[in-house]
Design an enzyme around this catalytic site. Structure first.
Site, PDB file in Angstrom:
ATOM      1  N   ASP A 191       0.705  -1.080  -0.583  1.00 33.65           N
ATOM      2  CA  ASP A 191       0.114   0.227   0.367  1.00 33.65           C
ATOM      3  C   ASP A 191       1.238   1.135  -0.088  1.00 33.65           C
ATOM      4  OD1 ASP A 191      -2.203  -1.692  -0.202  1.00 33.65           O
ATOM      5  OD2 ASP A 191      -3.206  -1.199   1.597  1.00 33.65           O
ATOM      6  N   GLY A 192       1.907   0.946   0.551  1.00 40.18           N
ATOM      7  CA  GLY A 192       2.900   2.713   1.065  1.00 40.18           C
ATOM      8  C   GLY A 192       4.071   2.857  -0.912  1.00 40.18           C
ATOM      9  N   ARG A 224       3.290  17.087  23.776  1.00 38.47           N
ATOM     10  CA  ARG A 224       2.369  18.282  23.818  1.00 38.47           C
ATOM     11  C   ARG A 224       0.794  19.104  23.141  1.00 38.47           C
ATOM     12  NH1 ARG A 224       5.896  22.002  26.973  1.00 38.47           N
ATOM     13  NH2 ARG A 224       7.491  21.839  27.324  1.00 38.47           N
ATOM     14  N   ASP A 261      -4.318  16.759  20.807  1.00 35.29           N
ATOM     15  CA  ASP A 261      -2.677  16.558  20.587  1.00 35.29           C
ATOM     16  C   ASP A 261      -2.541  16.584  18.423  1.00 35.29           C
ATOM     17  OD1 ASP A 261      -2.180  15.415  22.277  1.00 35.29           O
ATOM     18  OD2 ASP A 261      -1.376  13.080  22.099  1.00 35.29           O
ATOM     19  N   THR A 310      -9.051   3.587   7.207  1.00 32.29           N
ATOM     20  CA  THR A 310      -8.493   2.630   7.639  1.00 32.29           C
ATOM     21  C   THR A 310      -6.905   2.843   7.852  1.00 32.29           C
ATOM     22  OG1 THR A 310      -8.327   2.101   5.687  1.00 32.29           O
ATOM     23  CG2 THR A 310     -10.456   1.610   6.648  1.00 32.29           C
ATOM     24  N   LEU A 326      -8.355   5.719  11.859  1.00 37.73           N
ATOM     25  CA  LEU A 326      -9.047   4.895  13.125  1.00 37.73           C
ATOM     26  C   LEU A 326      -8.349   4.165  14.009  1.00 37.73           C
ATOM     27  CD1 LEU A 326     -10.948   2.423  12.546  1.00 37.73           C
ATOM     28  CD2 LEU A 326      -9.295   1.090  11.754  1.00 37.73           C
TER      29      LEU A 326
END
Length: 311
Positions: free
Chosen positions: A92-93, A177, A196, A207, A211
């Site tokens: 997927d990357g 922080r 955050d 997803t 998610l």
């Protein structure tokens, strides 16, 4: 593309301006991860297969001659200009990277998955030749999916721009922080919150980080954008889903002495300051993903998220 394949178009098609895809494909590009050696065997089988097709083939220049000895090499930009189909070998990357590079070129992509089961790359090497026989003959499902484009505005000047297929994330860069920010949608004030950070996600990215941050799963072809706060200070801060045509404006109000950052798909980043506006909207045109006819989005969800398993 035959009539059965034409019916298998999964999209909010009226909202996308990508053209309908049809076979045959005469100019095919092959894209892979930078570490091409890790997918050598799959590439060799794919190249043997494509050598028997009546098509011009361009292979990404990162693939060494020890793997590709028969096809011309080209950059992704050249593939996007010259090809009418891109086959992406990786996970997927790799597809995320290819989509960002090919955005705007109207070149459909199909993914051959090497590694873990993917949401985007769904053709396994074991089924590659049979799937390619069917898909190159026009028997496929096509999905129209959209990207986000993000601009950081400082003193009315754009200082950073990126595209994202999964998400745009605003967060503190180095330390744990909170950040204070104000969100407007279509110039209408939504809220001022401390958290955050926030994930602005496409359905494709719902997803992924969204998610993990507690956002909903959106079907991949919905015309919608999700805004998911990351660890908000108040429990009443919940994810919201808006129309994909919405214009989202996030104003950085306070970074608590930390350095805030905006990130696209976890790769493209830029520091942001108090007073900066992060403007996010849907990018046009959409990208087209091609899947085998038997592609089942919910089956992939069950497998990836371990639904319906019995102990």
């Amino acid at each position: 593309m035959n009539q059965d394949a034409a019916k298998q178009t999964d999209s909010a098609h009226a909202q996308c301006d990508a053209p309908e895809v049809s076979a045959p494909f005469k100019h095919i590009g092959v894209i892979t991860k930078p570490e091409a050696e890790s997918v050598r065997e799959t590439l060799l089988v794919l190249f043997d297969y494509l050598a028997q097709r009546d098509a011009n083939v361009l292979v990404e220049e990162c693939i060494p001659r020890s793997i590709n000895s028969r096809f011309a090499s080209a950059s992704r930009e050249e593939i996007s200009r010259q090809c009418d189909l891109a086959i992406v070998v990786g996970g997927d990357g790799t597809i995320l990277s290819a989509v960002r590079a090919m955005a705007g070129a109207n070149v459909p992509l199909m993914g051959i998955n090497v590694g873990r089961l993917g949401f985007l790359a769904d053709i396994s090497p074991d089924e590659m030749q049979q799937s390619l026989d069917e898909m190159l003959a026009g028997n496929f499902r096509q999905e129209q999916r959209f990207l986000l484009e993000c601009e950081v505005m400082r003193d009315n000047q754009c200082i950073f721009h990126c595209d994202a297929f999964n998400d745009v994330v605003v967060h503190i860069r180095d330390v744990a922080r909170m950040i204070e920010f104000e969100t407007r949608i279509n110039n209408t004030f939504v809220n001022h919150q401390r958290a955050d950070g926030i994930v602005v996600s496409t359905p494709t990215g719902s997803t992924a980080y969204a998610l993990s941050a507690g956002g909903p799963i959106l079907h991949a072809t919905l015309s919608a954008i999700t805004l998911v706060p990351i660890s908000p200070h108040t429990l009443s801060s919940r994810p919201i889903v808006v129309n994909a045509d919405s214009q989202i404006d996030i104003l950085i109000c306070n970074t608590k002495e930390g350095v805030a950052q905006v990130t696209g798909d976890g790769h493209l980043s830029h520091d942001v300051h108090v007073g900066d506006h992060i403007k996010i909207r849907r990018k046009s045109p959409c990208i087209t993903l091609l899947h085998p006819q038997q592609h089942n989005y919910f089956e992939i969800l069950r497998a990836k998220l371990h639904w319906s398993e019995h102990s």
